[in-house]
Design a protein around this motif. Structure first.
Motif, PDB file in Angstrom:
ATOM      1  N   PHE A 132      54.210  36.905  39.069  1.00  0.00           N
ATOM      2  CA  PHE A 132      54.765  37.622  39.592  1.00  0.00           C
ATOM      3  C   PHE A 132      54.241  39.181  39.264  1.00  0.00           C
ATOM      4  N   ILE A 133      53.590  39.307  37.454  1.00  0.00           N
ATOM      5  CA  ILE A 133      53.170  40.216  37.477  1.00  0.00           C
ATOM      6  C   ILE A 133      51.797  40.899  38.480  1.00  0.00           C
ATOM      7  N   ALA A 134      51.354  39.469  38.514  1.00  0.00           N
ATOM      8  CA  ALA A 134      49.692  39.230  39.519  1.00  0.00           C
ATOM      9  C   ALA A 134      49.839  39.767  40.932  1.00  0.00           C
ATOM     10  N   GLN A 135      50.794  39.184  41.288  1.00  0.00           N
ATOM     11  CA  GLN A 135      51.423  38.968  42.778  1.00  0.00           C
ATOM     12  C   GLN A 135      51.280  41.293  42.674  1.00  0.00           C
ATOM     13  N   LEU A 136      52.060  41.562  41.893  1.00  0.00           N
ATOM     14  CA  LEU A 136      52.374  43.446  41.988  1.00  0.00           C
ATOM     15  C   LEU A 136      50.789  43.928  41.949  1.00  0.00           C
ATOM     16  N   LEU A 145      45.528  46.692  42.433  1.00  0.00           N
ATOM     17  CA  LEU A 145      44.383  47.042  42.107  1.00  0.00           C
ATOM     18  C   LEU A 145      43.281  47.661  43.472  1.00  0.00           C
ATOM     19  N   ASN A 146      44.244  47.080  44.427  1.00  0.00           N
ATOM     20  CA  ASN A 146      43.850  47.569  45.786  1.00  0.00           C
ATOM     21  C   ASN A 146      43.838  49.886  45.942  1.00  0.00           C
ATOM     22  N   THR A 147      44.765  49.777  45.712  1.00  0.00           N
ATOM     23  CA  THR A 147      45.324  51.530  45.579  1.00  0.00           C
ATOM     24  C   THR A 147      44.034  51.952  44.480  1.00  0.00           C
ATOM     25  N   ILE A 148      44.008  51.214  43.399  1.00  0.00           N
ATOM     26  CA  ILE A 148      42.807  52.396  42.120  1.00  0.00           C
ATOM     27  C   ILE A 148      42.061  52.020  42.846  1.00  0.00           C
ATOM     28  N   ILE A 149      41.089  51.013  43.624  1.00  0.00           N
ATOM     29  CA  ILE A 149      40.136  51.458  44.034  1.00  0.00           C
ATOM     30  C   ILE A 149      39.761  51.912  45.627  1.00  0.00           C
ATOM     31  N   GLY A 150      40.783  52.286  45.996  1.00  0.00           N
ATOM     32  CA  GLY A 150      41.109  53.086  47.107  1.00  0.00           C
ATOM     33  C   GLY A 150      40.677  52.091  48.779  1.00  0.00           C
ATOM     34  N   ASN A 151      41.269  50.994  48.365  1.00  0.00           N
ATOM     35  CA  ASN A 151      41.098  49.773  49.464  1.00  0.00           C
ATOM     36  C   ASN A 151      42.077  49.810  50.395  1.00  0.00           C
ATOM     37  N   ARG A 152      43.566  50.855  50.855  1.00  0.00           N
ATOM     38  CA  ARG A 152      44.531  50.669  51.218  1.00  0.00           C
ATOM     39  C   ARG A 152      44.347  50.069  52.691  1.00  0.00           C
ATOM     40  N   ASP A 153      43.361  50.256  53.280  1.00  0.00           N
ATOM     41  CA  ASP A 153      42.833  50.755  54.917  1.00  0.00           C
ATOM     42  C   ASP A 153      42.297  49.234  55.096  1.00  0.00           C
ATOM     43  N   ASP A 154      41.838  48.675  54.458  1.00  0.00           N
ATOM     44  CA  ASP A 154      41.048  47.008  54.466  1.00  0.00           C
ATOM     45  C   ASP A 154      41.629  46.895  52.388  1.00  0.00           C
ATOM     46  N   PRO A 155      42.365  46.040  52.080  1.00  0.00           N
ATOM     47  CA  PRO A 155      42.294  46.208  51.147  1.00  0.00           C
ATOM     48  C   PRO A 155      41.508  44.675  50.386  1.00  0.00           C
ATOM     49  N   ILE A 156      41.199  44.516  49.748  1.00  0.00           N
ATOM     50  CA  ILE A 156      40.818  43.416  49.244  1.00  0.00           C
ATOM     51  C   ILE A 156      42.159  42.274  49.150  1.00  0.00           C
ATOM     52  N   ASP A 157      41.887  40.278  49.452  1.00  0.00           N
ATOM     53  CA  ASP A 157      42.995  39.826  49.788  1.00  0.00           C
ATOM     54  C   ASP A 157      42.701  38.733  48.207  1.00  0.00           C
ATOM     55  N   TRP A 158      42.942  39.332  47.207  1.00  0.00           N
ATOM     56  CA  TRP A 158      42.893  38.733  45.375  1.00  0.00           C
ATOM     57  C   TRP A 158      43.374  37.136  45.735  1.00  0.00           C
ATOM     58  N   LEU A 159      44.615  37.717  46.346  1.00  0.00           N
ATOM     59  CA  LEU A 159      45.530  36.062  45.783  1.00  0.00           C
ATOM     60  C   LEU A 159      45.367  34.634  47.226  1.00  0.00           C
ATOM     61  N   GLY A 160      44.652  35.395  48.061  1.00  0.00           N
ATOM     62  CA  GLY A 160      45.023  34.596  49.531  1.00  0.00           C
ATOM     63  C   GLY A 160      43.087  34.021  50.178  1.00  0.00           C
ATOM     64  N   ARG A 163      37.498  31.364  46.952  1.00  0.00           N
ATOM     65  CA  ARG A 163      36.875  32.516  47.010  1.00  0.00           C
ATOM     66  C   ARG A 163      37.279  33.306  45.484  1.00  0.00           C
ATOM     67  N   LEU A 164      38.034  33.819  45.973  1.00  0.00           N
ATOM     68  CA  LEU A 164      38.943  34.574  44.309  1.00  0.00           C
ATOM     69  C   LEU A 164      39.808  34.282  43.933  1.00  0.00           C
ATOM     70  N   ASN A 165      40.948  34.145  44.390  1.00  0.00           N
ATOM     71  CA  ASN A 165      42.616  33.718  43.479  1.00  0.00           C
ATOM     72  C   ASN A 165      42.486  32.958  42.475  1.00  0.00           C
ATOM     73  N   ILE A 166      41.800  31.964  42.183  1.00  0.00           N
ATOM     74  CA  ILE A 166      41.593  30.785  41.274  1.00  0.00           C
ATOM     75  C   ILE A 166      40.982  31.548  40.200  1.00  0.00           C
ATOM     76  N   TRP A 167      39.931  32.771  40.484  1.00  0.00           N
ATOM     77  CA  TRP A 167      39.213  33.287  39.272  1.00  0.00           C
ATOM     78  C   TRP A 167      40.491  34.792  38.741  1.00  0.00           C
ATOM     79  N   MET A 168      41.118  35.132  40.036  1.00  0.00           N
ATOM     80  CA  MET A 168      42.188  36.118  39.262  1.00  0.00           C
ATOM     81  C   MET A 168      43.140  35.534  38.971  1.00  0.00           C
ATOM     82  N   MET A 169      43.938  34.309  39.464  1.00  0.00           N
ATOM     83  CA  MET A 169      44.788  33.693  37.725  1.00  0.00           C
ATOM     84  C   MET A 169      44.149  32.560  36.794  1.00  0.00           C
ATOM     85  N   MET A 170      43.005  32.368  36.776  1.00  0.00           N
ATOM     86  CA  MET A 170      42.134  32.813  35.496  1.00  0.00           C
ATOM     87  C   MET A 170      42.574  33.590  34.534  1.00  0.00           C
ATOM     88  N   ILE A 171      41.895  35.054  35.191  1.00  0.00           N
ATOM     89  CA  ILE A 171      41.786  36.202  34.148  1.00  0.00           C
ATOM     90  C   ILE A 171      43.248  36.281  33.689  1.00  0.00           C
TER      91      ILE A 171
END
Length: 301
Positions: A132-136, A145-160, A163-171
């Motif tokens: 749940f914290i990872a979702q936040l 994370l998207n707010t910090i790196i300034g991707n509000r208009d075109d956010p990176i879908d870290w969880l969807g 190619r990325l979500n498995i790495w995010m979950m492992m971290i």
């Protein structure tokens, strides 16, 4: 003056009451272990060769469930790959990093108590809460994370993005695992005899040589515990991926497939049991291999 010697105590006999108490104290844990651990394990092995929906008759199908797993069940091999990747990530990155933090704190750096508390804090959280914290943090809608790196208009879908979500979950899982490993190694480092380090320094060994040739070999019992825990944590991971997207779209794990088949709408208990047996074999194989290597190293030293 004659010397008198105390009479050698005879062999103590257990009374009937002692035998009853001993039987209860040993029998209850053994029965619970059989009922909770070995009973379901043997039942899963037997059911893996059957077709059963949990209600009707049980039909023997032999090795058909395992053949279907390998050939006709698309999520299986991605789940195996993700479990192996999870194990390698925790074993080769998260665990050494926990050891590194333990060494730094053991040296008595400034604010070491504060760092120890901060790094250990995630350990008290369940993996579901970590999910749940990872979702936040990683969400596309107002994710930190998207707010910090300034991707509000075109956010990176870290969880969807698969190619990325498995790495995010492992971290995210490593965030919790590192603190646990750090505490275990920190306890082991506190028990190392300072005389060993002093003797190594007198012989001209540097800090790196002293750690790898003197300190680390004395931590072999802790290494065994940490290794077994790492394998268990990697292969039983379920909560965190299920909390994010129910273990789908790139987050398939064997534990999720077991749950989906046994308690899901399909109710394929025999098929799910076959997946559980595969997970059991992988777990035992990894743990036994690690223990054998550690025991060989202990005999050679």
């Amino acid at each position: 003056m004659a010397l008198t010697f105390p009479r050698r105590a005879g062999r103590r006999r257990f009374t009937r009451r002692d035998l009853v108490v001993l039987g209860v104290l040993l029998g209850i844990p053994v029965l619970l272990d059989i009922a909770v651990v070995w009973g379901p394990t043997l039942a899963s092995i037997g059911l893996s060769f059957t077709a059963w929906d949990g209600i009707g008759d049980i039909h023997w199908v032999g090795g058909d469930n395992y053949a279907n797993l390998a050939d006709n069940y698309p999520p299986f091999w991605p789940a195996v790959r993700n479990n192996v990747l999870w194990l390698l990530f925790l074993g080769l990155i998260a665990t050494p990093f926990g050891l590194f933090l333990a060494v730094l704190i053991d040296r008595g750096i400034r604010f070491s108590r504060f760092y120890q508390s901060v790094f250990y804090m995630p350990v008290v959280l369940s993996l579901a809460v970590v999910g749940f914290i990872a979702q936040l943090v990683l969400g596309t809608d107002q994710g930190a994370l998207n707010t910090i790196i300034g991707n509000r208009d075109d956010p990176i879908d870290w969880l969807g993005d698969s190619r990325l979500n498995i790495w995010m979950m492992m971290i995210a899982a490593s965030w919790r695992h590192v603190g646990y490993v750090m505490i275990l190694y920190l306890a082991g480092l506190k028990s190392v005899d300072p005389a060993l380090k002093e003797a190594a320094a007198i012989d001209g060994a540097g800090e790196r040589q002293t750690f790898f040739r003197v300190v680390l070999p004395t931590l072999r019992p802790v290494n065994v515990i940490v290794g077994v825990i790492t394998v268990i944590e990697a292969l039983r991971a379920f909560d965190i991926v299920y909390a994010v997207n129910k273990g789908r779209n790139g987050l398939e794990l064997l534990s999720v497939l077991i749950t989906d088949n046994i308690i899901g709408e399909a109710s394929r208990i025999g098929f799910g049991s076959a997946i559980a047996v595969v997970l059991l074999v992988v777990s035992l194989g990894s743990i036994v291999t690690f223990l054998v290597q550690e025991l060989r190293g202990a005999r050679q030293t």
